[in-house]
Structure formats: structure tokens, C-alpha cells
Design an enzyme around this catalytic site. Structure first.
Site, PDB file in Angstrom:
ATOM      1  N   ASN A  96     -10.216   0.398  -0.132  1.00 29.26           N
ATOM      2  CA  ASN A  96      -8.753   0.428  -0.058  1.00 29.26           C
ATOM      3  C   ASN A  96      -8.198  -0.102  -1.385  1.00 29.26           C
ATOM      4  O   ASN A  96      -8.323  -1.290  -1.681  1.00 29.26           O
ATOM      5  CB  ASN A  96      -8.331  -0.453   1.123  1.00 29.26           C
ATOM      6  N   CYS A 155       0.811  -1.228   0.000  1.00 29.55           N
ATOM      7  CA  CYS A 155       0.000   0.000   0.000  1.00 29.55           C
ATOM      8  C   CYS A 155       0.839   1.272   0.000  1.00 29.55           C
ATOM      9  O   CYS A 155       0.337   2.347  -0.325  1.00 29.55           O
ATOM     10  CB  CYS A 155      -0.944   0.006   1.196  1.00 29.55           C
ATOM     11  N   HIS A 201      -3.202   7.196   2.580  1.00 32.96           N
ATOM     12  CA  HIS A 201      -3.747   5.920   2.124  1.00 32.96           C
ATOM     13  C   HIS A 201      -5.141   5.747   2.721  1.00 32.96           C
ATOM     14  O   HIS A 201      -5.361   6.033   3.899  1.00 32.96           O
ATOM     15  CB  HIS A 201      -2.807   4.802   2.591  1.00 32.96           C
TER      16      HIS A 201
HETATM   17  O1  UT7 Z   1      -3.998  -1.358   3.299  1.00 31.85           O
HETATM   18  C1  UT7 Z   1      -3.160  -1.994   4.215  1.00 31.85           C
HETATM   19  C2  UT7 Z   1      -3.369  -1.392   5.543  1.00 31.85           C
HETATM   20  N1  UT7 Z   1      -4.573  -1.931   6.121  1.00 31.85           N
HETATM   21  C3  UT7 Z   1      -5.105  -1.361   7.176  1.00 31.85           C
HETATM   22  O2  UT7 Z   1      -4.649  -0.338   7.622  1.00 31.85           O
HETATM   23  C4  UT7 Z   1      -6.270  -2.049   7.833  1.00 31.85           C
HETATM   24  C5  UT7 Z   1      -6.222  -1.840   9.304  1.00 31.85           C
HETATM   25  N2  UT7 Z   1      -7.253  -2.612  10.021  1.00 31.85           N
HETATM   26  C6  UT7 Z   1      -8.571  -2.294   9.946  1.00 31.85           C
HETATM   27  O3  UT7 Z   1      -8.946  -1.373   9.240  1.00 31.85           O
HETATM   28  C7  UT7 Z   1      -9.541  -3.075  10.801  1.00 31.85           C
HETATM   29  O4  UT7 Z   1      -8.813  -3.867  11.705  1.00 31.85           O
HETATM   30  C8  UT7 Z   1     -10.509  -3.970   9.987  1.00 31.85           C
HETATM   31  C9  UT7 Z   1     -11.469  -3.094   9.200  1.00 31.85           C
HETATM   32  C10 UT7 Z   1      -9.732  -4.858   9.045  1.00 31.85           C
HETATM   33  C11 UT7 Z   1     -11.340  -4.848  10.931  1.00 31.85           C
HETATM   34  O5  UT7 Z   1     -12.020  -4.015  11.873  1.00 31.85           O
HETATM   35  P1  UT7 Z   1     -11.921  -4.330  13.430  1.00 31.85           P
HETATM   36  O6  UT7 Z   1     -12.716  -3.324  14.105  1.00 31.85           O
HETATM   37  O7  UT7 Z   1     -10.460  -4.437  13.783  1.00 31.85           O
HETATM   38  O8  UT7 Z   1     -12.659  -5.720  13.521  1.00 31.85           O
HETATM   39  P2  UT7 Z   1     -12.147  -7.109  14.112  1.00 31.85           P
HETATM   40  O9  UT7 Z   1     -11.297  -7.812  13.103  1.00 31.85           O
HETATM   41  O10 UT7 Z   1     -11.588  -6.904  15.486  1.00 31.85           O
HETATM   42  O11 UT7 Z   1     -13.501  -7.878  14.273  1.00 31.85           O
HETATM   43  C12 UT7 Z   1     -14.489  -7.450  15.200  1.00 31.85           C
HETATM   44  C13 UT7 Z   1     -15.731  -8.306  15.006  1.00 31.85           C
HETATM   45  C14 UT7 Z   1     -15.429  -9.783  14.966  1.00 31.85           C
HETATM   46  O12 UT7 Z   1     -16.529 -10.466  15.565  1.00 31.85           O
HETATM   47  P3  UT7 Z   1     -16.437 -11.009  17.073  1.00 31.85           P
HETATM   48  O13 UT7 Z   1     -15.258 -11.960  17.085  1.00 31.85           O
HETATM   49  O14 UT7 Z   1     -16.216  -9.804  17.913  1.00 31.85           O
HETATM   50  O15 UT7 Z   1     -17.754 -11.669  17.257  1.00 31.85           O
HETATM   51  C15 UT7 Z   1     -15.403 -10.117  13.510  1.00 31.85           C
HETATM   52  O16 UT7 Z   1     -15.703 -11.457  13.237  1.00 31.85           O
HETATM   53  O17 UT7 Z   1     -16.316  -7.987  13.740  1.00 31.85           O
HETATM   54  C16 UT7 Z   1     -16.481  -9.192  12.994  1.00 31.85           C
HETATM   55  N3  UT7 Z   1     -16.325  -8.875  11.586  1.00 31.85           N
HETATM   56  C17 UT7 Z   1     -17.349  -8.505  10.809  1.00 31.85           C
HETATM   57  N4  UT7 Z   1     -18.644  -8.356  11.061  1.00 31.85           N
HETATM   58  C18 UT7 Z   1     -19.444  -7.983  10.054  1.00 31.85           C
HETATM   59  C19 UT7 Z   1     -15.171  -8.865  10.838  1.00 31.85           C
HETATM   60  N5  UT7 Z   1     -15.458  -8.514   9.587  1.00 31.85           N
HETATM   61  C20 UT7 Z   1     -16.799  -8.291   9.540  1.00 31.85           C
HETATM   62  C21 UT7 Z   1     -17.675  -7.888   8.526  1.00 31.85           C
HETATM   63  N6  UT7 Z   1     -18.981  -7.744   8.822  1.00 31.85           N
HETATM   64  N7  UT7 Z   1     -17.261  -7.633   7.271  1.00 31.85           N
END
Ligand code: UT7
Length: 317
Positions: free
Chosen positions: A274, A110, A244
Site C-alpha cells: 500500500n 490514500c 487504491h
Molecule cells: O490505505 C488506507 C486504507 N487501508 C485499508 O484499507 C486497510 C484495511 N484493513 C485491512 O486491510 C486489514 O484489516 C488488515 C490487513 C490491516 C488486517 O487484517 P485483518 O484480517 O483485519 O486482521 P486483524 O487485525 O483482525 O487480526 C487478525 C489476527 C490477530 O490475531 P488474533 O488476535 O486473532 O490472535 C492479529 O494479531 O491476525 C494477527 N495479525 C497478524 N498475524 C501475523 C495481525 N497482523 C499480523 C501479521 N502477521 N502481520
């Protein structure tokens, strides 16, 4: 002597995939994606490649610079999603625009566009390149596991391009790499060698979202401060910040920590998601096309992601 930006261009494929479309494919919702990431829709390729996007964005950048492909002395393209390892995306652009010059790709995920820009700036500063084309182009939809809701809702396809030439508008820059595959990994095709006994990995994006988030928020703030200071400026001297577009929460966090109004940040994640190495170039092109930029204004570009890597620079317009 450094460089100035002579023209910019961007291209995204026509097909739009909304959050509601994705909620029919995986267990997700528009509400979750908007709240946690800030993406409403993304453009996804139906039959175009990263090289095709790069060609269209390059043609627009050339038109905005008022020059033709034969005027270009160097092409550097950033990509992680080319259809081919050889030829390069830059090489495909070279042929399409009728340039007669060296052309090569760089890969820093990225952060790739800012790595490519810094590379092209170095060639211009050596004096043997007068006009360079710098491109970020991605068909990330090819690398996404469309059954993984943790990644398929985030990414999109597209490309952005700059034409640069000698000038005094690149005030400072920094590139950073912290190698390793623990946080983000995108394996490539492992081949079918009967002699290879190593692990065969699926060529999809693996991302530890929370670790990436922590890396992103710490680097975006530190990098913007560093390039601003290295340019001999204060944060209050910066007119626009083009980062980004990975997560709206990362941009909001940076605005808060830097005590800068969110209005100074270019935000288009809602429309494109992204797009990895294309995202800063697409957002910068939107800023240029908005007509808001005035001569002499200072713009910070900042990117972060796989590698792990980050990069930033200050441009005087
Ligand atoms: O381009 C390269 C650089 N990339 C980045 O900078 C990305 C950085 N990271 C992020 O933007 C975030 O970490 C994400 C958007 C990828 C994920 O968001 P998060 O708030 O960190 O979510 P999480 O992975 O901690 O998941 C929280 C909950 C989980 O459920 P439980 O275990 O709490 O029941 C996931 O299973 O959200 C759930 N979840 C979703 N729910 C609905 C994960 N993806 C989804 C989804 N829809 N698409």
C-alpha cells in the site's frame, strides 16, 4: 471541456523488502501476509525522500508526454510523508524540472492523488492552466512503526505522476470526507513547546484495520457505481478499474459485489504493498505501459483511506 492524460510516470526505490525479510523482524509470515493482505514484497527507501520519488516520477511523466518542465503551468502533489512541511514536495519538483509555475501539496491520505487530480482539473477548466503535473508520492516507511506487525507488513514507498491538459476525457468525479481521528491517525511532530500541555503523540501510523476495511468495502462499491452513473455509463461500459491497492480482499470484494470480472481490475499490490497516495497513479501507469488501453475505453479510478476519505472518477482514454 475537461482534461485528457498526456503522459504518466512512476518510480519506486530500488530496495525490495520481502515478507520473509519482515518475518525476521516481527512475528509474521509470508503465508499470513499473502492470505490476509496480498502483499509479497514492497520497495523501501534507503536514502531517497518523497520529494525525490516525486521528481523521478514527474520526469518520467514529462518524457512520456513529450514535453519539458518549462511547459508546465501548475504542479499539485499529494503526500502525507514529506520530509518537510515547507518546501512542499510540489515545490521541490518545480525546481528540479525547471518549471516556473505555482506548486502546492494536498493531503487526503490514500485518496490524495485523486483529490490532487480533481484540483488540477478544476484549474484547467477555469482556462488559465494549459498543462498540469499531478503527483502522488510517499515514503510511508518513515511513518511505520517497524515493531508493529499490524501495519509494517502493509505499506511501501513510491510515486506516480500524470501530465494533463485540456480535453474531453474526465467524465465524472466525486470526493468524500468523513473527518475524525478514531479509525486512522498519523500524528505529526508535536514540537517541544514548554507552553503546550496537550497530548504528545508518536508520529506513527495508527489504523483500526477492521474499521478501515469496512469503510473501504462500502465506499469502493458505492463510489464506483456513482461515478459510472454520473458519467452516463453502465458498469458494463467500464473497461478497467484502477483502485487504491490496500488489500487484495477489498479488490476481490468489489469485483464480486459489482459483478465485474476481476481481470478488469488492475492489481499490483503483490509487488508494492500500500503506497497510499501513490498507489492509484502507479497502477494507472502500469496499465498505460501494458499497452492494453485502447482509445475510447473507459477507466474508473477509485481510492479510499485516511481522513476518512474516498474519491473516484471516470476517464475516457
Ligand atoms: O490505505 C488506507 C486504507 N487501508 C485499508 O484499507 C486497510 C484495511 N484493513 C485491512 O486491510 C486489514 O484489516 C488488515 C490487513 C490491516 C488486517 O487484517 P485483518 O484480517 O483485519 O486482521 P486483524 O487485525 O483482525 O487480526 C487478525 C489476527 C490477530 O490475531 P488474533 O488476535 O486473532 O490472535 C492479529 O494479531 O491476525 C494477527 N495479525 C497478524 N498475524 C501475523 C495481525 N497482523 C499480523 C501479521 N502477521 N502481520
Amino acid at each position: 471541456m475537461s482534461i485528457k492524460i498526456l503522459g504518466t510516470g512512476a518510480y519506486v526505490p530500488e530496495k525490495i523488502v520481502t515478507n520473509d525479510d519482515l518475518s525476521k523482524m516481527v512475528d509474521t509470515s509470508d503465508e499470513w501476509i499473502m492470505q490476509r493482505v496480498g502483499v509479497k514484497e514492497r520497495h523501501i527507501s534507503v536514502n531517497e525522500t518523497a520529494a525525490d520519488f516525486a521528481i523521478y516520477a514527474a520526469e518520467k511523466a514529462l518524457a512520456s508526454a513529450g514535453i519539458s518542465g518549462s511547459d508546465i503551468d501548475l504542479i499539485v502533489a499529494a503526500t502525507i510523508s514529506s520530509e518537510t512541511l515547507c518546501p512542499t514536495v510540489a515545490g521541490m519538483v518545480q525546481k528540479a524540472i525547471g518549471a516556473n509555475c505555482p506548486a502546492f501539496d494536498v493531503n487526503s491520505a490514500c485518496s490524495g492523488f485523486l483529490f490532487a487530480l480533481d484540483t488540477a482539473v478544476s484549474y484547467i477548466m477555469r482556462g488559465n492552466v494549459k498543462k498540469a503535473l499531478v503527483i502522488g508520492s510517499e515514503r510511508l516507511s518513515k511513518l511505520v512503526d517497524w515493531s508493529d506487525r499490524g501495519t509494517c507488513v502493509i505499506f511501501g514507498d513510491g510515486a506516480g505522476a500524470f501530465v494533463i491538459e485540456p480535453g474531453d476525457g474526465y467524465l465524472s468525479s466525486m470526493l468524500y470526507t468523513s473527518g475524525g481521528n478514531e479509525v486512522i491517525e498519523i500524528p505529526s511532530f508535536s514540537g517541544s513547546s514548554p507552553f503546550y500541555e496537550g497530548e504528545i503523540k508518536h508520529p506513527y501510523i495508527f489504523m483500526d484495520g477492521q474499521e478501515t476495511f469496512k469503510f473501504a468495502v462500502s465506499k469502493i462499491v458505492a463510489d464506483i457505481k456513482k461515478v459510472t452513473q454520473d458519467a452516463g455509463l453502465e458498469l458494463s461500459d467500464i473497461d478497467y478499474i484502477v483502485t487504491h491497492q490496500a488489500n487484495i480482499r477489498i479488490i476481490e470484494y468489489a469485483a464480486k459485489r459489482l459483478k465485474m470480472p476481476i481481470e478488469k481490475f488492475v492489481v499490483n499490490i503483490e509487488k508494492y504493498g500500500n503506497t497510499s497516495s501513490a498507489s492509484v497513479a502507479i497502477a494507472f501507469d502500469e496499465l498505460v505501459k501494458s499497452g492494453k488501453l485502447k482509445k475510447g475505453e473507459n477507466i474508473v479510478m477509485s481510492a479510499f483511506g485516511g481522513g476518512l476519505s474516498s474519491a473516484a472518477c471516470v476517464i475516457k482514454w
